[in-house]
Scaffold this active site. Structure first.
Site, PDB file in Angstrom:
ATOM      1  N   LYS A   1       8.784 -11.940  12.239  1.00  0.00           N
ATOM      2  CA  LYS A   1       8.122 -11.043  12.995  1.00  0.00           C
ATOM      3  C   LYS A   1       7.174 -11.877  14.247  1.00  0.00           C
ATOM      4  CE  LYS A   1       3.740  -9.511  12.028  1.00  0.00           C
ATOM      5  NZ  LYS A   1       2.886  -9.538  13.152  1.00  0.00           N
TER       6      LYS A   1
ATOM      7  N   GLY B   1       4.434 -12.950   7.535  1.00  0.00           N
ATOM      8  CA  GLY B   1       5.291 -13.745   6.428  1.00  0.00           C
ATOM      9  C   GLY B   1       5.610 -13.258   5.105  1.00  0.00           C
TER      10      GLY B   1
ATOM     11  N   ASP C   1       2.416  -4.080   7.614  1.00  0.00           N
ATOM     12  CA  ASP C   1       3.741  -4.681   8.650  1.00  0.00           C
ATOM     13  C   ASP C   1       4.622  -4.939   7.527  1.00  0.00           C
ATOM     14  OD1 ASP C   1       2.015  -5.252  10.537  1.00  0.00           O
ATOM     15  OD2 ASP C   1       2.215  -7.405  10.164  1.00  0.00           O
TER      16      ASP C   1
ATOM     17  N   SER D   1       3.884 -10.287   4.274  1.00  0.00           N
ATOM     18  CA  SER D   1       4.611  -9.323   4.450  1.00  0.00           C
ATOM     19  C   SER D   1       6.373  -8.718   4.081  1.00  0.00           C
ATOM     20  CB  SER D   1       4.444  -8.316   5.921  1.00  0.00           C
ATOM     21  OG  SER D   1       2.698  -8.483   5.832  1.00  0.00           O
TER      22      SER D   1
ATOM     23  N   GLY E   1      -0.095 -14.511  11.549  1.00  0.00           N
ATOM     24  CA  GLY E   1       0.216 -13.714  12.491  1.00  0.00           C
ATOM     25  C   GLY E   1       1.919 -13.207  12.908  1.00  0.00           C
ATOM     26  N   LEU E   2       2.571 -13.530  11.742  1.00  0.00           N
ATOM     27  CA  LEU E   2       3.795 -14.075  12.218  1.00  0.00           C
ATOM     28  C   LEU E   2       4.547 -12.847  11.149  1.00  0.00           C
ATOM     29  CD1 LEU E   2       4.747 -17.640  12.656  1.00  0.00           C
ATOM     30  CD2 LEU E   2       4.662 -15.230  14.973  1.00  0.00           C
TER      31      LEU E   2
HETATM   32  O1  C5P Z   1      -2.514  -3.637   5.687  1.00  0.00           O
HETATM   33  P1  C5P Z   1      -2.839  -5.409   6.003  1.00  0.00           P
HETATM   34  O2  C5P Z   1      -3.076  -5.319   4.297  1.00  0.00           O
HETATM   35  O3  C5P Z   1      -2.114  -5.456   6.594  1.00  0.00           O
HETATM   36  O4  C5P Z   1      -4.189  -4.411   6.707  1.00  0.00           O
HETATM   37  C1  C5P Z   1      -5.045  -5.947   6.582  1.00  0.00           C
HETATM   38  C2  C5P Z   1      -6.563  -5.866   7.219  1.00  0.00           C
HETATM   39  O5  C5P Z   1      -6.187  -5.390   8.620  1.00  0.00           O
HETATM   40  C3  C5P Z   1      -6.918  -3.825   6.629  1.00  0.00           C
HETATM   41  O6  C5P Z   1      -7.894  -4.541   5.346  1.00  0.00           O
HETATM   42  C4  C5P Z   1      -7.691  -3.675   7.735  1.00  0.00           C
HETATM   43  O7  C5P Z   1      -9.211  -3.668   7.632  1.00  0.00           O
HETATM   44  C5  C5P Z   1      -7.139  -4.201   8.538  1.00  0.00           C
HETATM   45  N1  C5P Z   1      -5.962  -3.217   9.329  1.00  0.00           N
HETATM   46  C6  C5P Z   1      -6.347  -1.959  10.429  1.00  0.00           C
HETATM   47  N2  C5P Z   1      -5.920  -1.213  11.395  1.00  0.00           N
HETATM   48  C7  C5P Z   1      -4.113  -1.505  10.616  1.00  0.00           C
HETATM   49  C8  C5P Z   1      -4.074  -2.711  10.030  1.00  0.00           C
HETATM   50  C9  C5P Z   1      -5.278  -3.211   9.232  1.00  0.00           C
HETATM   51  O8  C5P Z   1      -7.865  -2.146  10.645  1.00  0.00           O
HETATM   52  N3  C5P Z   1      -3.978  -0.883  11.335  1.00  0.00           N
END
Ligand code: C5P
Length: 306
Positions: A13, A102, A137, A104, A99-100
């Site tokens: 994405k 992958g 994501d 997820s 940032g793409l």
């Molecule tokens: O949900 P995910 O594992 O992708 O998030 C990685 C990190 O990014 C989280 O631990 C958090 O520090 C940060 N994050 C956030 N707010 C979001 C999504 C991610 O602060 N909406």
């Protein structure tokens, strides 16, 4: 011996825009983003096996419990009391991290593939719930096409497909930690609006989005460009090479740009490859219909509930 054996794509994405609206009580940030599925894809091949085994074309990718595919499989096994294993081969083409989305996307495809392999009856909302446990994501990858993500990024509402045939994604050889990028966000980026006004703000922004104008905004750009100036150079290079509009995807390190024609994409690809050791991918957007149709096993459409 069973003959169950199938291969599914796991698309990348980009984010047409990404606004960070405030920090939440749970430590996550309130987001408003527009996700777009693109044609760059990993592939997951599933077959039956007594143990749970993941192998990958890229030796740098962990294949143990750190991998979201294994985490997804373990959640399914526990929730549905599955005693079987699976052999999964991951053909990795999406830069990780980048940032793409992958990892997820792999998690979502793993959930779809394994429920098929293990003949689990599951509701669409359960996919979304398990997906949200695995990462912010992941739920988007049960929709594909173009969609708004709110809340942590997990509350998805679909948008009409944006069609862009000529996109170039460039991934410089630097890594950005998503958690670090969030932590470094300047308070000036954050607003403390009520949930209702955040929703309205996000919808308005998505409805008015014009990709050809300067609407493409990513609140991570300032901090991420400071952390890794090479990513800023990549964005500038895309514009120098004829990109109409360029933007950081997610928290980076990838940036993408929209081009006018196949010829201009090709020229830019050659120029960037001759000068830099960045990974370069010419991609197209993927409509929701195409996304769903790609996720078929035999005659069965795996994504039917939206
Ligand atoms: O949900 P995910 O594992 O992708 O998030 C990685 C990190 O990014 C989280 O631990 C958090 O520090 C940060 N994050 C956030 N707010 C979001 C999504 C991610 O602060 N909406």
């Amino acid at each position: 011996m069973s003959d169950k054996f199938f291969k599914l794509p796991s698309f990348a994405k980009i984010n047409w825009f990404l606004r960070v609206l405030g920090k939440r009580a749970d430590g996550f940030h309130e987001l408003c983003t527009a996700f777009q599925a693109v044609s760059l894809a990993d592939y997951l091949t599933f077959s039956e096996h007594e143990k749970l085994i993941l192998t990958c074309s890229n030796q740098k990718i962990p294949t143990d419990e750190r991998n979201l595919i294994i985490k997804a499989a373990n959640i399914l096994r526990e929730k549905f009391n599955i005693k079987k294993g699976a052999s999964i081969y991951l053909e990795k083409n999406i830069p990780a991290p980048g940032g793409l989305g992958g990892g997820s996307s792999n998690a979502a495809t793993a959930l779809l593939g394994l429920t098929k392999l293990w003949e689990i009856e599951i509701e669409f909302k359960e996919f979304l719930e398990i997906g949200a446990r695995l990462g912010s994501d992941v739920p988007f990858f049960f929709y594909g096409g173009t969609a708004v993500g709110m809340g942590r990024g997990t509350e998805i509402s679909t948008l009409p497909n944006f069609e862009e045939k000529y996109l170039l994604i460039v991934t410089p050889n630097v890594n950005v930690s998503t958690a670090q990028a969030f932590a470094n966000l300047n308070a000036a980026h954050l607003t403390n609006k009520s949930p209702k006004s955040i929703l309205a703000l996000c919808r308005d922004f998505a409805d008015d989005l014009n990709l050809r104008q300067s609407d493409l905004t990513n609140d991570f750009e300032t901090t991420v460009f400071e952390l890794e100036p090479e990513i800023k150079s990549a964005k500038e290079k895309l514009i120098d090479c004829g990109g109409k509009n360029a933007l950081l995807s997610g928290s980076g390190a990838s940036v993408f740009a929209i081009f006018d024609s196949e010829g201009s994409v090709q020229k830019a690809t050659e120029q960037i490859r001759s000068e830099k050791d960045w990974r370069v991918f010419a991609v197209q957007t993927i409509s929701r219909e195409k996304y769903k149709n790609s996720l078929r096993v035999g005659e069965d459409l795996l994504l039917t509930n939206f």
